[in-house]
Scaffold this motif. Structure first.
Motif, mmCIF file in Angstrom:
data_model
loop_
_atom_site.group_PDB
_atom_site.id
_atom_site.type_symbol
_atom_site.label_atom_id
_atom_site.label_comp_id
_atom_site.label_asym_id
_atom_site.label_seq_id
_atom_site.Cartn_x
_atom_site.Cartn_y
_atom_site.Cartn_z
ATOM 1 N N ASP A 80 2.588 0.923 -5.182
ATOM 2 C CA ASP A 80 3.214 2.107 -5.312
ATOM 3 C C ASP A 80 4.463 2.118 -4.520
ATOM 4 O O ASP A 80 5.324 2.882 -4.986
ATOM 5 C CB ASP A 80 2.263 3.395 -4.903
ATOM 6 N N LEU A 81 4.519 1.651 -3.464
ATOM 7 C CA LEU A 81 5.650 1.709 -2.574
ATOM 8 C C LEU A 81 7.071 1.392 -3.334
ATOM 9 O O LEU A 81 6.813 0.308 -4.026
ATOM 10 C CB LEU A 81 5.804 0.764 -1.359
ATOM 11 N N ALA A 82 8.164 1.912 -3.267
ATOM 12 C CA ALA A 82 9.346 1.786 -3.862
ATOM 13 C C ALA A 82 10.257 0.968 -3.180
ATOM 14 O O ALA A 82 11.009 0.293 -3.680
ATOM 15 C CB ALA A 82 10.100 3.149 -4.294
ATOM 16 N N HIS A 83 10.137 0.842 -1.871
ATOM 17 C CA HIS A 83 10.896 0.138 -0.987
ATOM 18 C C HIS A 83 10.159 -0.961 -0.224
ATOM 19 O O HIS A 83 9.790 -0.899 0.820
ATOM 20 C CB HIS A 83 11.641 0.954 0.031
ATOM 21 N N PHE A 86 10.169 -2.995 3.119
ATOM 22 C CA PHE A 86 10.212 -2.528 4.420
ATOM 23 C C PHE A 86 8.910 -2.065 4.710
ATOM 24 O O PHE A 86 8.807 -1.329 5.812
ATOM 25 C CB PHE A 86 11.196 -1.349 4.332
ATOM 26 N N ARG A 89 7.632 -1.204 8.142
ATOM 27 C CA ARG A 89 8.146 -0.251 9.005
ATOM 28 C C ARG A 89 6.956 0.881 9.261
ATOM 29 O O ARG A 89 7.311 1.661 10.393
ATOM 30 C CB ARG A 89 9.264 0.584 8.261
ATOM 31 N N VAL A 90 5.952 0.887 8.642
ATOM 32 C CA VAL A 90 5.036 1.838 9.023
ATOM 33 C C VAL A 90 4.256 1.580 10.201
ATOM 34 O O VAL A 90 4.309 2.571 10.784
ATOM 35 C CB VAL A 90 3.845 1.689 7.911
ATOM 36 N N ALA A 93 6.191 2.566 13.719
ATOM 37 C CA ALA A 93 6.363 3.992 14.278
ATOM 38 C C ALA A 93 5.013 4.599 14.347
ATOM 39 O O ALA A 93 4.234 4.039 13.152
ATOM 40 C CB ALA A 93 7.364 4.855 13.360
ATOM 41 N N PRO B 71 5.894 8.734 7.160
ATOM 42 C CA PRO B 71 5.060 7.883 8.113
ATOM 43 C C PRO B 71 5.755 7.026 9.007
ATOM 44 O O PRO B 71 5.381 6.310 9.815
ATOM 45 C CB PRO B 71 4.021 7.045 7.123
ATOM 46 N N THR B 72 7.181 6.805 8.646
ATOM 47 C CA THR B 72 7.875 5.891 9.303
ATOM 48 C C THR B 72 9.014 6.375 10.031
ATOM 49 O O THR B 72 9.846 5.545 10.841
ATOM 50 C CB THR B 72 8.510 4.930 8.310
ATOM 51 N N CYS B 91 12.810 3.371 5.156
ATOM 52 C CA CYS B 91 12.001 4.163 4.471
ATOM 53 C C CYS B 91 11.151 3.071 3.479
ATOM 54 O O CYS B 91 11.808 1.986 3.205
ATOM 55 C CB CYS B 91 12.911 4.758 3.446
ATOM 56 N N ILE B 92 9.662 3.264 3.374
ATOM 57 C CA ILE B 92 8.948 2.285 2.522
ATOM 58 C C ILE B 92 8.901 2.829 1.059
ATOM 59 O O ILE B 92 8.154 2.053 0.495
ATOM 60 C CB ILE B 92 7.508 2.132 3.265
ATOM 61 N N GLY B 93 9.349 3.746 0.858
ATOM 62 C CA GLY B 93 9.363 4.336 -0.604
ATOM 63 C C GLY B 93 8.123 4.995 -0.634
ATOM 64 O O GLY B 93 7.628 4.773 -2.172
ATOM 65 N N LYS B 95 7.130 8.107 -1.113
ATOM 66 C CA LYS B 95 7.220 9.125 -1.708
ATOM 67 C C LYS B 95 6.684 10.373 -1.277
ATOM 68 O O LYS B 95 6.554 11.536 -2.101
ATOM 69 C CB LYS B 95 6.886 9.156 -3.280
ATOM 70 N N GLY B 112 15.120 1.999 -3.944
ATOM 71 C CA GLY B 112 14.005 2.082 -3.601
ATOM 72 C C GLY B 112 13.700 2.997 -2.243
ATOM 73 O O GLY B 112 12.486 3.262 -2.270
#
Ligand SMILES: Nc1nc2c(c(=O)[nH]1)N[C@H]1C(S)=C(S)[C@@H](COP(=O)(O)OP(=O)(O)OC[C@H]3O[C@@H](n4cnc5c(=O)[nH]c(N)nc54)[C@H](O)[C@@H]3O)O[C@H]1N2
Ligand SMILES: Nc1nc2c(c(=O)[nH]1)N[C@H]1C(S)=C(S)[C@@H](COP(=O)(O)OP(=O)(O)OC[C@H]3O[C@@H](n4cnc5c(=O)[nH]c(N)nc54)[C@H](O)[C@@H]3O)O[C@H]1N2
Ligand code: SF4
Ligand code: SF4
Ligand code: SF4
Ligand code: SF4
Ligand code: SF4
Ligand SMILES: [Mo]
Lengths: 348, 179, 731
Positions: A80-83, A86, A89-90, A93, B71-72, B91-93, B95, B112
């Motif tokens: 589901d993630l669009a990016h 990255f 990155r979760v 942080a 979350p990031t 950004c991980i997207g 949404k 993205g």
């Protein structure tokens, strides 16, 4: 009369928000189910720690199943993630106000706990792994031999399971922008729905197992984790009954919680009332009434009641229905929730 | 530090969408997406009607749910002007912020990441108005520091009637509509 | 008829007059601690004037790393005052439009089938020159006509005139502002022209009849309109539709379409009957006032109420509002006024209403246009014309002072007064522009040569024998724009970016054609840089500075009586003609009269058209930026009308007109914002050219339904609101 036009035309946002399709419902469903399994497993580990026979307990094996489902769920989330690049990155942080951040970290804790919990079943499910990696075998032995450690593990399972289960609801309910989700009931609802799904899943898998000894090869062992989680014996009758009883309770509570959710929303603002409409008479009504309520809760309740009373034979049908209902609940809530939006109070 | 906000005079706005086009070119907003848009609300029945036209965008809320849910930390409150910004490579997207914004102000950029109005900070840093403000042929938009009582935005808010969007969402929007 | 007003004088002197990239380089500050990536790169700015429509606002193009980034207003320019309208801002979307024509084309299939082969420029121009010579040899050069709209036609017109082609037509007259210009010409001796000298910024009472500022994005006027709103001017809007302008108005008068004349006469009646008009102005400058007053004596508000549907009390109240504000009260003269076929007279009626308000040359009224002179290029004299023009034989329309397009079309169809065998069409999509497409096609079928110079494969190009791909305005030089307004000025057009394909600028095509036609001596300059520099040198203008700043301002003259301007009228009487002997002599009403519009047949509704702020006619539907904002038009239907017809908001319907013509499907906008008896559609959509890929069959074409039209007997204007339609539901 009020006519509103907007020129906004962003994909996934217009005409109604639809940023999450099947992936997030799958993730939430699996997440909830895993949470339920952890709670069930944890409770049984606590009993195991009291000295009762581990093999006899239906849910000690669930960590392995849970581990697999967890990966599937996380896979869906990742899809589901669009990016995607990255995604790391979760974990760079921790955002104390973000349920998603909490969830991500909870999941990070869940992994090792599930893995360690799986060690309890290592001799039965993957004896060859123990042979090849004596460390694991040693760890497994030490664990099974130490009631204190099992108690700790059980406690962790229960605690994290509750956190995970509630989180799947909290993730949505903190979003003020989406009236359908604006309810504290969502956390407990998803938790109990997760529990009922967990019970159903274990029941289903257990029922599918004929009485063969588990294969010991690499692949066979892996498959055994899936289809023979109970080891070389089919579920004992009291195991099956226990599962059914638990499920009856979970489903009943779920039904009550859905009722409370509705009552809460309907006594709130116009936006909330409109949000409930989406479920009860709008686009999502068929799935909501048909799959979530009738097929997913009422029918299994009835069937399992009859099974308990031995008026009908045991089948996997209720379990399958509960699972379908559990997923449909996530799907409906995610879909209709996104479609629900705040409407401006009339006049300014 | 200033606290930037925008004040838009709905009496003057004609809904021409110049602000939308200007944002597209200024910020290379990809085709098929928009950071700002026009909403019209017609009330009444023929021939007793009123029409409010609004140029809408991210409200750079004082209490931004899009930031708290992230979350990031990609969505954050930028020191400069206390504006709400997204750091693309953080950004991980996921949404979540799109779902959390009551105004539908965000979208997923085709690359993205979550994207939205930046209040044209790159221009503001150069002492210019945001692109949309600077092109508006009716001069109906003002941009500036809400904490400075002498700024145009503050003066407009002090002297005119206004409303914000969905105040009940508790977001404390910083785009104000004069009526 | 041959008076010379100040405006006309300026117009004529402007007509007798007529680069590379320059500008500053600014590095853009980039990389804030935020990811929504701010624009970065090396930026160069070049001024030029806009031609996304014909308002010609001065703008500044920004080139970033060699690519066209954005187009902004030029603060030095009096039309844009530093701000463009959405279409101007969207100019990069036309530059980058993938649907543009990129190569010269020669037709291979039947006319209208849009089948072409790409050829070289040499082949295309040779072909055009050869055919033109053949027509000239057989019929005379007068048999080749030019259709034009826009600055780029300047040198086509020049070269063709040099070759002896005297016939031309532009939709800006008979399809647009012509009736108004003639109405004002007959009354004040000047036709106002473009831009109109309306002091909207300072008016205390603004009356808009139709004129839908805010949707009609004529930039300067919209800017001033917002000022008027901010100034709390009393705004009165007459429109069957709740336009954006109406929503800003104190009074919205949802007039029954076609009855405006009754309303205007009733207003005049109130002003006269109640003695509210500017008696001093009328006494000093008026001619034939008594006869006028007598003629409108019975045009009472009560009478008008029955015609227009506007309550008499509202008519009185609004007339009084105007009177209180006068002379700073302004009845906007209108722009596209060709509605019902009696439009010149309606134009005249608004001129008279303005005269009663005494606002001529007054602050907040109609100011006196100021201009500047830029010397012309020393061209050789054109050959004498040997035939009269073909568009208005025997002065059929006695007051037409520009060519009548439909007259030219008619001449092409009938071959009278002489055959028209060749058309060169520059930037006018005639299928959409002229009423009744069938006649246009009929005329085209009579042609031996149809050359279309266009940027896009518009409907008209589908019929062309040769298609010459033009650059869009940001990619080319054109002549200076020498404008008149509050202060005269001149603006420069220069290329800011290379065309994306093989497109060539119009001046280059014209020059090449001139050489091939043997009139090369009429284009004696090497390129436009040389041409423009020569004009500047003769005028004492610093060309280098002009190129850098984009605009040169003329002298500051007084434009209002308040500022010391004198007023004079180039009419036969030298006065404002309340009663027009000219009209009487020609057999027309010397004082405008009202005739009721035809009633709609049962089940039909009157279809009227207008503008959307983000599109220009039929030319921007494929613009990358604008199509994002409006990809199709809607048909506005009163909500109750829609309900009665069983139509839902947002559903598609087709419209069928009284002649059985059925439109493409179009979305229903069920709304309170329009009268129940009227439908509205933005003009320019419903393209049928398959080559306009992104616009093909998007929305419906108002022009296609415009099969019935009336011709203004005074000046040949064609009415557009004369059609009735009914709904055809989609299967
Ligand atoms: N965005 C944009 N702006 C443009 C253009 C463009 O293409 N796009 N084109 C420019 C050009 S060339 C022109 S000529 C102008 C045209 O613009 P205007 O001159 O302002 O347009 P109108 O002819 O007044 O016609 C449109 C309005 O008249 C109303 N109307 C229709 N029938 C009647 C009637 O019987 N009586 C009255 N009182 N009102 C009626 C319609 O509802 C609509 O609001 O716009 C200019 N500005
Ligand atoms: N039904 C109906 N008819 C109308 C009107 C209406 O409202 N309704 N309005 C009338 C009015 S007011 C006017 S002013 C006219 C407008 O009439 P036109 O000016 O003819 O308008 P368009 O239909 O846009 O046609 C313009 C053509 O020029 C091309 N073009 C654009 N830019 C360039 C360029 O730089 N170079 C070249 N060579 N070609 C270019 C476009 O692709 C298009 O094919 O229409 C009139 N006709
Ligand atoms: S540019 Fe200005 S007038 Fe036009 S829509 Fe935007 S805010 Fe309104
Ligand atoms: S408008 Fe939406 S995106 Fe912008 S700050 Fe507020 S909540 Fe966040
Ligand atoms: S999409 Fe990006 S900015 Fe939005 S919440 Fe997720 S990580 Fe944060
Ligand atoms: S402030 Fe800048 S980014 Fe925001 S809408 Fe305006 S132009 Fe776009
Ligand atoms: S009004 Fe708009 S389109 Fe027309 S010239 Fe000016 S900026 Fe360009
Ligand atoms: Mo026009």
């Amino acid at each position: 009369m009020l006519e509103i036009t907007s020129t906004r035309h962003n994909p996934l946002v217009d005409p109604v928000l639809s940023v999450w399709s099947w992936e997030i419902p799958v993730y939430l469903f699996f997440g909830g189910m895993i949470a339920g399994m952890m709670i069930l497993a944890g409770l049984n580990m606590l009993r195991l720690a009291k000295g009762e026979r581990a093999e006899g307990f239906y849910s000690v094996q669930t960590p392995i199943l849970g581990f697999i489902l967890m990966n599937l769920g996380m896979g869906a989330l990742f899809l589901d993630l669009a990016h995607k690049l990255f995604v790391y990155r979760v974990y760079m942080a921790f955002e104390p106000l973000s349920p998603m951040s909490w969830g991500s970290w909870v999941l990070l804790l869940v992994y090792p706990v599930i893995l360690v919990s799986a060690l309890i079943r290592l001799p039965q499910a993957w004896p060859w792994l123990g042979e090849r990696l004596p460390v694991l075998q040693r760890l497994s032995d030490a664990l099974v031999a130490s009631p204190g450690k099992i108690r700790l593990l059980g406690g962790l399972n229960v605690g994290l399971g509750i956190a995970l289960g509630i989180y799947t609801g909290i993730l949505l309910s903190t979003m003020v922008a989406r009236p359908l989700w604006n309810s504290a009931i969502l956390g407990p609802l998803f938790l109990f729905s997760g529990l009922s799904a967990a019970a159903a899943m274990v029941h289903l898998v257990a029922s599918l197992v004929p009485g063969h000894p588990a294969p010991r090869s690499f692949l066979g062992g892996a498959l055994a984790m899936l289809v023979q989680p109970l080891g070389d014996r089919p579920p004992e009758p009291r195991t099956a009954d226990g599962l059914i009883k638990a499920d009856l309770g979970f489903l009943a509570i779920e039904l009550v919680l859905i009722g409370l959710l509705f009552i809460g929303l309907l006594s709130s603002s116009a936006s909330h009332v409109a949000a409930v409409d989406l479920l009860v008479s709008g686009k999502y009504a068929t799935v909501f009434w048909g799959v979530v309520i009738v097929a997913g809760i009422l029918v299994p309740l009835a069937l399992q009641w009859l099974e308990l009373g031995h008026r009908i034979p045991h089948t996997v049908i209720p379990a399958v229905l509960v699972l379908a209902g559990g997923f449909a609940l996530r799907w409906v809530m995610v879909g209709a929730g996104q479609a629900s939006h705040m409407v401006a109070a009339a006049g300014f | 530090m200033p606290r930037f906000g925008m004040v838009i005079d709905t009496l003057k706005c004609v809904g021409c969408m110049d602000c939308v086009v200007a944002c597209q070119t200024e910020n290379d907003v990809p085709q098929g997406y928009c950071r700002d848009w026009i909403v019209t609300e017609t009330r009444g029945a023929f021939p007793n009607l009123t029409l409010e036209i609004r140029s809408e965008r991210c409200n750079h809320c004082d209490n931004p749910p899009c930031v708290t849910c992230c979350p990031t930390g990609a969505s954050h409150v930028e020191d400069f002007g206390r504006t709400v910004q997204v750091t693309a490579n953080q950004c991980i997207g996921c949404k979540a912020c799109l779902a959390a914004c009551p105004y539908g102000a965000r979208f997923v950029h085709p690359d993205g990441y979550a994207d939205k109005c930046t209040f044209c900070l790159h221009r503001v840093k150069e002492g210019k108005d945001p692109a949309c403000v600077s092109v508006c042929p009716t001069h109906c938009m003002a941009f500036g520091d809400l904490d400075d009582p002498k700024s145009e935005v503050s003066r407009l808010l002090a002297s005119r009637k206004y409303h914000t969007l969905l105040p009940e969402a508790g977001t404390k929007p910083r785009v104000f509509y004069l009526t | 008829m041959e008076q010379l007003s100040r405006r006309r004088f300026l117009k004529i002197s402007a007509a007798t007059v007529g680069a590379g990239a320059v500008g500053s380089q600014v590095p853009v500050v980039s990389s804030l601690a935020m990811g929504s990536k701010p624009p970065a790169g090396k930026v160069e700015t070049i001024p030029t004037y806009c031609e996304m429509c014909f308002w010609k606002c001065g703008g500044i193009a920004h080139i970033r790393d060699g690519k066209l980034w954005k187009f902004e207003g030029n603060p030095l320019d009096p039309m844009s005052k530093g701000r463009l309208c959405p279409r101007g801002t969207a100019a990069p979307g036309t530059h980058n439009d993938p649907d543009r024509i990129s190569k010269p084309l020669i037709r291979t299939g039947e006319r209208g089938k849009e089948e072409f082969k790409a050829v070289t420029w040499g082949e295309a121009l040779d072909y055009v020159a050869e055919r033109m010579k053949k027509i000239a040899a057989e019929h005379g050069p007068e048999s080749i006509a030019l259709w034009k709209h826009g600055t780029g036609s300047r040198f086509f017109e020049h070269v063709m005139r040099a070759y002896g082609c005297i016939n031309k037509g532009a939709p800006s007259f008979a399809q647009c502002r012509g009736p108004r210009d003639i109405g004002y010409l007959l009354t004040y001796g000047t036709g106002l022209g473009s831009p109109e000298p309306t002091d909207i910024a300072n008016t205390k009472c603004l009356v808009l009849i139709g004129t839908h500022l805010g949707e009609n994005m004529h930039n300067t006027q919209v800017q001033e309109f917002a000022q008027a709103v901010a100034n709390k001017a009393t705004i009165i809007v007459v429109d069957p539709r709740y336009s954006v302008a109406a929503s800003k108005a104190k009074y919205w008068l949802p007039v029954k379409p076609g009855t405006d004349m009754a309303l205007i006469l009733a207003w005049c009646n109130v002003l006269v009957a109640e003695g509210l008009y500017d008696k001093e102005f009328v006494a000093k400058h008026g001619h034939g006032f008594d006869k006028f007053a007598a003629a409108i004596k019975d045009s009472t508000p009560e009478w008008a109420e029955a015609e227009t549907g506007i309550p008499a009390a509202t008519i009185r109240a609004t007339a009084r509002e105007m009177a209180i504000a006068r002379p700073a009260a302004l009845v906007h003269p209108g722009r596209r006024v060709n509605w019902y076929g009696d439009d010149a007279q309606r134009g005249r009626a608004t001129a008279l209403l303005n005269a009663l308000l005494g606002n001529w040359g007054r602050k907040g009224g109609l100011f006196i246009q100021a201009g500047m002179k830029v010397a012309g290029y020393p061209f050789p004299k054109f050959p004498e014309a040997t035939k009269p023009k073909a568009d208005n034989p025997d002065h059929k329309w006695p007051f037409a002072d520009e060519e009548v397009t439909t007259g030219l079309r008619e001449a092409t169809i009938t071959g009278k007064p002489y055959p028209i065998k060749g058309w060169v069409v520059y930037a006018s999509n005639l299928n959409h522009t002229l009423p009744n497409e069938k006649e246009t096609i009929e005329a085209i079928n009579k042609l031996d040569l149809l050359v279309v110079v266009d940027t896009h494969p518009a409907e008209i190009t589908g019929y062309a024998d040769v298609v010459l791909p033009d650059t869009m305005f940001l990619e080319r030089h054109d002549d200076f724009y020498v404008g008149w307004g509050r202060q005269g000025w001149a603006a420069i057009r220069q290329p800011v970016i290379a065309p994306p394909g093989e497109q060539k600028p119009a001046w280059w095509m014209a020059k090449e054609l001139a050489n091939r036609l043997g009139v090369g001596q009429y284009m004696p300059f090497k390129d436009m840089d040389e041409y423009l520099a020569a004009r500047c040198e003769k005028s004492g203008i610093d060309y280098a500075k002009f190129r850098k700043e984009g605009v040169v301002m003329g002298p500051k003259d007084p434009i209002t009586v308040e500022e010391g301007a004198g007023i004079a009228f180039d009419t036969p009487s030298g006065k404002v003609e309340f009663y027009s002997e000219q009209l009487a002599k020609a057999g027309f009403d010397p004082v405008p009269k009202y005739t009721a519009p035809e009633a709609a047949p049962a089940g039909f509704f009157r279809l009227v058209t207008g503008r959307a702020p983000v599109h220009t006619f039929s030319r921007t539907q494929t613009n990358l930026l604008l199509r994002d904002l409006m990809k199709e038009n809607e048909v506005w239907v009163n909500a109750e009308t829609a309900a009665k017809a069983g139509l839902k908001h947002g559903q598609y319907v087709k419209l069928k007109n009284q002649d059985g013509v059925v439109s493409n499907r179009v979305k229903v906008k069920a709304t309170q914002r329009i009268r129940p008896d009227t439908l509205y559609m933005v003009y320019g959509f419903g393209h049928t050219s398959r080559l306009l890929k992104s616009a093909y069959l998007m929305g419906a074409s108002a022009a296609q339904l415009n099969t019935r039209y009336k011709v203004d007997p005074l000046m040949g204007g064609t009415s557009i609101h004369q059609n009735f339609v009914t709904f055809e539901k989609e299967a």
